[in-house]
Design a protein around this motif. Structure first.
Motif, PDB file in Angstrom:
ATOM      1  N   VAL A   1      49.118  20.389 -10.269  1.00 11.05           N
ATOM      2  CA  VAL A   1      49.865  21.545  -9.759  1.00 11.05           C
ATOM      3  C   VAL A   1      49.315  21.957  -8.408  1.00 11.05           C
ATOM      4  CG1 VAL A   1      50.357  23.970 -10.113  1.00 11.05           C
ATOM      5  CG2 VAL A   1      50.540  22.402 -12.014  1.00 11.05           C
ATOM      6  N   ILE A   2      47.994  22.087  -8.319  1.00 13.65           N
ATOM      7  CA  ILE A   2      47.390  22.572  -7.072  1.00 13.65           C
ATOM      8  C   ILE A   2      47.634  21.591  -5.930  1.00 13.65           C
ATOM      9  CG2 ILE A   2      45.204  23.093  -5.961  1.00 13.65           C
ATOM     10  CD1 ILE A   2      44.279  24.215  -8.657  1.00 13.65           C
ATOM     11  N   SER A   3      47.344  20.304  -6.188  1.00 13.08           N
ATOM     12  CA  SER A   3      47.456  19.335  -5.094  1.00 13.08           C
ATOM     13  C   SER A   3      48.908  19.191  -4.648  1.00 13.08           C
ATOM     14  CB  SER A   3      46.883  17.996  -5.529  1.00 13.08           C
ATOM     15  OG  SER A   3      47.479  17.600  -6.731  1.00 13.08           O
ATOM     16  N   THR A   4      49.836  19.147  -5.611  1.00 15.43           N
ATOM     17  CA  THR A   4      51.237  18.996  -5.234  1.00 15.43           C
ATOM     18  C   THR A   4      51.715  20.206  -4.436  1.00 15.43           C
ATOM     19  OG1 THR A   4      51.447  17.967  -7.388  1.00 15.43           O
ATOM     20  CG2 THR A   4      53.446  18.246  -6.149  1.00 15.43           C
ATOM     21  N   THR A   5      51.264  21.391  -4.857  1.00 16.37           N
ATOM     22  CA  THR A   5      51.662  22.596  -4.133  1.00 16.37           C
ATOM     23  C   THR A   5      51.170  22.552  -2.693  1.00 16.37           C
ATOM     24  OG1 THR A   5      51.490  23.814  -6.193  1.00 16.37           O
ATOM     25  CG2 THR A   5      51.620  25.097  -4.192  1.00 16.37           C
ATOM     26  N   ILE A   6      49.900  22.155  -2.522  1.00 13.39           N
ATOM     27  CA  ILE A   6      49.339  22.126  -1.166  1.00 13.39           C
ATOM     28  C   ILE A   6      50.123  21.160  -0.283  1.00 13.39           C
ATOM     29  CG2 ILE A   6      47.329  21.459   0.179  1.00 13.39           C
ATOM     30  CD1 ILE A   6      45.642  22.491  -2.190  1.00 13.39           C
ATOM     31  N   ILE A   7      50.344  19.944  -0.794  1.00  8.08           N
ATOM     32  CA  ILE A   7      51.049  18.940   0.004  1.00  8.08           C
ATOM     33  C   ILE A   7      52.465  19.418   0.333  1.00  8.08           C
ATOM     34  CG2 ILE A   7      51.973  16.598  -0.040  1.00  8.08           C
ATOM     35  CD1 ILE A   7      49.081  16.525   0.285  1.00  8.08           C
ATOM     36  N   SER A   8      53.147  19.985  -0.669  1.00  8.13           N
ATOM     37  CA  SER A   8      54.512  20.448  -0.435  1.00  8.13           C
ATOM     38  C   SER A   8      54.537  21.540   0.617  1.00  8.13           C
ATOM     39  CB  SER A   8      55.117  20.973  -1.737  1.00  8.13           C
ATOM     40  OG  SER A   8      55.145  19.951  -2.686  1.00  8.13           O
ATOM     41  N   MET A   9      53.560  22.468   0.520  1.00  8.36           N
ATOM     42  CA  MET A   9      53.518  23.558   1.496  1.00  8.36           C
ATOM     43  C   MET A   9      53.333  23.006   2.901  1.00  8.36           C
ATOM     44  SD  MET A   9      54.122  26.425   0.211  1.00  8.36           S
ATOM     45  CE  MET A   9      53.591  27.556   1.490  1.00  8.36           C
ATOM     46  N   LEU A  10      52.458  22.017   3.033  1.00  4.09           N
ATOM     47  CA  LEU A  10      52.240  21.408   4.359  1.00  4.09           C
ATOM     48  C   LEU A  10      53.554  20.866   4.905  1.00  4.09           C
ATOM     49  CD1 LEU A  10      48.875  19.459   4.091  1.00  4.09           C
ATOM     50  CD2 LEU A  10      49.442  21.370   5.584  1.00  4.09           C
ATOM     51  N   ILE A  11      54.275  20.121   4.069  1.00  6.24           N
ATOM     52  CA  ILE A  11      55.514  19.509   4.540  1.00  6.24           C
ATOM     53  C   ILE A  11      56.549  20.574   4.872  1.00  6.24           C
ATOM     54  CG2 ILE A  11      57.425  18.033   3.856  1.00  6.24           C
ATOM     55  CD1 ILE A  11      55.484  16.304   2.433  1.00  6.24           C
ATOM     56  N   ILE A  12      56.604  21.638   4.053  1.00  5.27           N
ATOM     57  CA  ILE A  12      57.595  22.693   4.311  1.00  5.27           C
ATOM     58  C   ILE A  12      57.310  23.372   5.645  1.00  5.27           C
ATOM     59  CG2 ILE A  12      58.380  24.953   3.527  1.00  5.27           C
ATOM     60  CD1 ILE A  12      58.110  23.859   0.666  1.00  5.27           C
ATOM     61  N   VAL A  13      56.029  23.669   5.913  1.00  5.82           N
ATOM     62  CA  VAL A  13      55.669  24.301   7.190  1.00  5.82           C
ATOM     63  C   VAL A  13      56.062  23.389   8.342  1.00  5.82           C
ATOM     64  CG1 VAL A  13      53.768  25.090   8.611  1.00  5.82           C
ATOM     65  CG2 VAL A  13      53.832  25.670   6.201  1.00  5.82           C
ATOM     66  N   THR A  14      55.788  22.095   8.179  1.00  5.76           N
ATOM     67  CA  THR A  14      56.158  21.142   9.224  1.00  5.76           C
ATOM     68  C   THR A  14      57.664  21.165   9.472  1.00  5.76           C
ATOM     69  OG1 THR A  14      54.471  19.791   8.177  1.00  5.76           O
ATOM     70  CG2 THR A  14      55.678  18.800   9.993  1.00  5.76           C
ATOM     71  N   VAL A  15      58.414  21.157   8.380  1.00  2.00           N
ATOM     72  CA  VAL A  15      59.870  21.172   8.514  1.00  2.00           C
ATOM     73  C   VAL A  15      60.323  22.426   9.249  1.00  2.00           C
ATOM     74  CG1 VAL A  15      62.017  21.396   7.208  1.00  2.00           C
ATOM     75  CG2 VAL A  15      60.349  19.689   6.552  1.00  2.00           C
ATOM     76  N   GLU A  16      59.760  23.567   8.862  1.00  2.00           N
ATOM     77  CA  GLU A  16      60.158  24.828   9.499  1.00  2.00           C
ATOM     78  C   GLU A  16      59.847  24.800  10.995  1.00  2.00           C
ATOM     79  OE1 GLU A  16      61.800  27.256   8.335  1.00  2.00           O
ATOM     80  OE2 GLU A  16      61.637  27.155   6.157  1.00  2.00           O
ATOM     81  N   LEU A  17      58.720  24.175  11.364  1.00  2.00           N
ATOM     82  CA  LEU A  17      58.330  24.177  12.776  1.00  2.00           C
ATOM     83  C   LEU A  17      59.148  23.185  13.584  1.00  2.00           C
ATOM     84  CD1 LEU A  17      54.464  24.476  12.482  1.00  2.00           C
ATOM     85  CD2 LEU A  17      56.067  26.194  13.288  1.00  2.00           C
ATOM     86  N   ILE A  18      59.420  22.016  12.978  1.00  2.00           N
ATOM     87  CA  ILE A  18      60.101  20.967  13.738  1.00  2.00           C
ATOM     88  C   ILE A  18      61.594  21.232  13.844  1.00  2.00           C
ATOM     89  CG2 ILE A  18      60.627  18.502  13.813  1.00  2.00           C
ATOM     90  CD1 ILE A  18      58.012  17.961  12.520  1.00  2.00           C
ATOM     91  N   PHE A  19      62.169  21.692  12.739  1.00  2.74           N
ATOM     92  CA  PHE A  19      63.616  21.933  12.760  1.00  2.74           C
ATOM     93  C   PHE A  19      63.900  23.417  12.604  1.00  2.74           C
ATOM     94  CE2 PHE A  19      62.859  17.828  10.595  1.00  2.74           C
ATOM     95  CZ  PHE A  19      63.400  16.977  11.545  1.00  2.74           C
ATOM     96  N   PRO A  20      63.725  24.189  13.651  1.00  2.00           N
ATOM     97  CA  PRO A  20      64.091  25.616  13.519  1.00  2.00           C
ATOM     98  C   PRO A  20      65.599  25.740  13.395  1.00  2.00           C
ATOM     99  CG  PRO A  20      63.387  25.111  15.757  1.00  2.00           C
ATOM    100  CD  PRO A  20      63.312  23.832  15.003  1.00  2.00           C
ATOM    101  N   ARG A  21      66.009  26.499  12.400  1.00  2.00           N
ATOM    102  CA  ARG A  21      67.452  26.618  12.175  1.00  2.00           C
ATOM    103  C   ARG A  21      68.073  27.521  13.236  1.00  2.00           C
ATOM    104  NH1 ARG A  21      66.864  28.808   6.512  1.00  2.00           N
ATOM    105  NH2 ARG A  21      64.680  28.783   7.097  1.00  2.00           N
ATOM    106  N   ARG A  22      69.246  27.183  13.602  1.00  2.00           N
ATOM    107  CA  ARG A  22      69.973  28.077  14.506  1.00  2.00           C
ATOM    108  C   ARG A  22      70.432  29.247  13.670  1.00  2.00           C
ATOM    109  NH1 ARG A  22      74.728  26.567  16.388  1.00  2.00           N
ATOM    110  NH2 ARG A  22      74.694  24.621  15.260  1.00  2.00           N
ATOM    111  N   LEU A  23      69.883  30.415  13.980  1.00  3.97           N
ATOM    112  CA  LEU A  23      70.182  31.544  13.113  1.00  3.97           C
ATOM    113  C   LEU A  23      71.232  32.417  13.716  1.00  3.97           C
ATOM    114  CD1 LEU A  23      66.563  32.372  12.038  1.00  3.97           C
ATOM    115  CD2 LEU A  23      68.365  31.408  10.636  1.00  3.97           C
ATOM    116  N   ARG A  24      72.135  32.830  12.868  1.00  9.16           N
ATOM    117  CA  ARG A  24      73.184  33.709  13.358  1.00  9.16           C
ATOM    118  C   ARG A  24      72.914  35.112  12.830  1.00  9.16           C
ATOM    119  NH1 ARG A  24      78.822  31.509  11.862  1.00  9.16           N
ATOM    120  NH2 ARG A  24      77.741  30.919   9.958  1.00  9.16           N
ATOM    121  N   PHE A  25      73.205  36.067  13.677  1.00  5.45           N
ATOM    122  CA  PHE A  25      73.082  37.441  13.220  1.00  5.45           C
ATOM    123  C   PHE A  25      74.218  37.759  12.270  1.00  5.45           C
ATOM    124  CE2 PHE A  25      70.652  37.635  17.150  1.00  5.45           C
ATOM    125  CZ  PHE A  25      69.537  38.292  16.691  1.00  5.45           C
TER     126      PHE A  25
END
Lengths: 292, 179
Positions: free
Chosen positions: B150-174
């Motif tokens: 649980v711990i290791s999978t969570t850490i790895i997933s969090m890393l990938i999610i942060v990377t995704v958020e940084l690399i592909f910022p969504r075009r946000l609409r108000f």
């Protein structure tokens, strides 16, 4: 009714959540082999646990019947013990006896009968036990009684048609011939009427090597008791200087407080042995009166 | 683009990435225990305004789709339904209290600030992995394995999610009043 609908509507999200959870878990445990096996295993474990608990309770109600069955079976086994049999001395064959008890020449010396205790006291100085077998079932006076775990209980002293009265070891007039298991020294077991947990053993010779915890058995020279049944263990001993004999405090092996099933033991040669004994005494008396 | 189409497209894309990329790297590259999971990220990106029914069913269908790819029907679906049920409560706790309405349509680092957003993602990731690994663990493994996984999978997933958020910022609409 309206409230029920309101309730369902209010918590509809939760119910949908539950429904979807149950659905996915159902998928999980139906279509995956490992999960299915685990699920069935857990279910099995649980039902097994419930079954064993129920069985325990059920057993409790059958306990009485089971006890009696066990005692009867024990009795049949006790009857088969080789110690019940003995053989006549065949070293000198003078006559050919037509009455043979056994093809090997052995005959039955002890017969065991199961019985159930129906009345029992330990608080008096003359304690009796009543068992539910009497003369109609073949019980006679002077038969030995042992408990279901093989410890000596007492001696039959009076018999009616269907019941018999047993003088327990906890009786101030009870005298039982006993021997030390280790050395074979013979003494007499009595009771002083004080503590129902302890008996007194007297007339043990000074030469006997005694230790606390030694086992005391019925002696091989008793008319009533078959040899080798346990009476108790040595709890304490002291030397009586006036007689030069040991006096032992013996912890009873049988638990007289909760006697339930017992065995009554018949010595088939009791009459012959006691008759010989009394006749011998008579004969000696006569010899004394008319010296040769 | 329509919200429905956009989210459907995202979910399908993430599931395909999950199946054909992330599930493949586990053996040689990472330890055999650890499978990074990000397929549920689109579920966290669903609009604030979605009804809870819709959220639960979307989660169920997304999870079940992945399950059929991975031959474990019900495993991921159960975990997804759980996080979809919890999601609104977490958003309620973490959303900026001063704003009467959300300025943005869907959860993102910009809409919720980085820290609350990461807490939101972290809690749901931990729940998802915890529940999923627990269901898996029913069939094999020891308790220590369970915790470690649980711990290791969570850490790895969090890393990938942060990377995704940084690399592909969504075009946000108000959020606008115009439909």
């Amino acid at each position: 009714m309206r409230n029920i609908f309101l309730f369902i509507r209010r918590y509809s999200n939760f119910f949908i959540f539950l429904f979807l959870q149950v659905l996915s878990l159902w998928f999980l445990f139906t279509y995956n082999r490992t999960h299915r096996a685990t699920g069935l295993g857990i279910a099995n474990e649980f039902t097994g646990w419930v079954n064993s608990k129920y069985n325990k309770i059920e057993d409790y109600f059958k306990l009485n019947k089971e006890n009696q069955r066990l005692n009867r079976f024990n009795d049949s086994l006790l009857n088969l013990l080789p110690g019940n049999f003995s053989s006549r001395d065949t070293s000198v064959l003078s006559t050919i006896d037509s009455l043979v008890f056994d093809t090997t020449g052995r005959y039955r010396r002890y017969i065991f009968r199961p019985a159930k205790v129906v009345y029992n006291t330990v608080s008096g100085v003359k304690n009796y036990i009543q068992v539910n077998r009497g003369s109609a079932q073949g019980i006679k006076d002077n038969m030995a009684v042992i408990s279901s775990d093989g410890y000596v209980v007492g001696l039959v002293v009076n018999v009616s048609a269907n019941f018999s009265q047993v003088m327990s070891l906890l009786h101030v007039q009870s005298i039982v011939s006993a021997s030390l298991k280790k050395t074979g020294d013979i003494g007499d077991i009595q009771w002083d009427g004080k503590d129902p947990r302890y008996l007194i053993m007297k007339k043990v010779p000074k030469t006997a090597d005694l230790k606390k915890g030694d086992t005391i058995l019925t002696s091989p020279v008793s008319f009533n008791y078959p040899p080798g049944y346990m009476i108790g263990t040595v709890a304490d001993f002291k030397l009586d200087n006036t007689t030069g004999m040991y006096s032992l405090k013996v912890k009873t092996a049988a638990n007289f407080y909760d006697l339930q099933q017992v065995h009554v033991i018949e010595n088939t040669e009791y009459n012959e042995q006691t008759k010989l004994n009394t006749e011998t005494k008579k004969k000696i008396e006569q010899l004394k009166n008319n010296p040769r | 683009m329509n919200d429905f189409l956009k989210n459907t497209f995202r979910i399908i894309l993430f599931i395909l990435v999950q199946v054909y990329v992330l599930n493949e790297i586990k053996n040689p590259v990472l330890h055999k225990f650890i499978v990074p999971y990000i397929y549920y990220l689109p579920l966290l990106w669903l609009p604030f305004s979605i009804t809870r029914w819709g959220l639960l069913f979307t989660g169920f269908i997304a999870g079940l789709t992945l399950d059929y790819f991975m031959m474990t029907p019900g495993l991921h679906a159960a975990a997804c339904v759980l996080i979809c049920y919890i999601r609104p409560y977490i958003i309620n706790i973490l959303a900026p209290k001063d704003a009467a309405e959300f300025t943005y349509r869907e959860p993102s680092p910009k809409a919720m600030q980085w820290t609350p957003y990461m807490v939101y993602v972290f809690i749901l990731t931990l729940l998802h992995h915890g529940y999923m690994v627990f269901l898996e663990w029913l069939s094999f493994g020891s308790f220590l394995d369970f915790i470690l996984k649980v711990i290791s999978t969570t850490i790895i997933s969090m890393l990938i999610i942060v990377t995704v958020e940084l690399i592909f910022p969504r075009r946000l609409r108000f959020r606008t009043n115009t439909p």
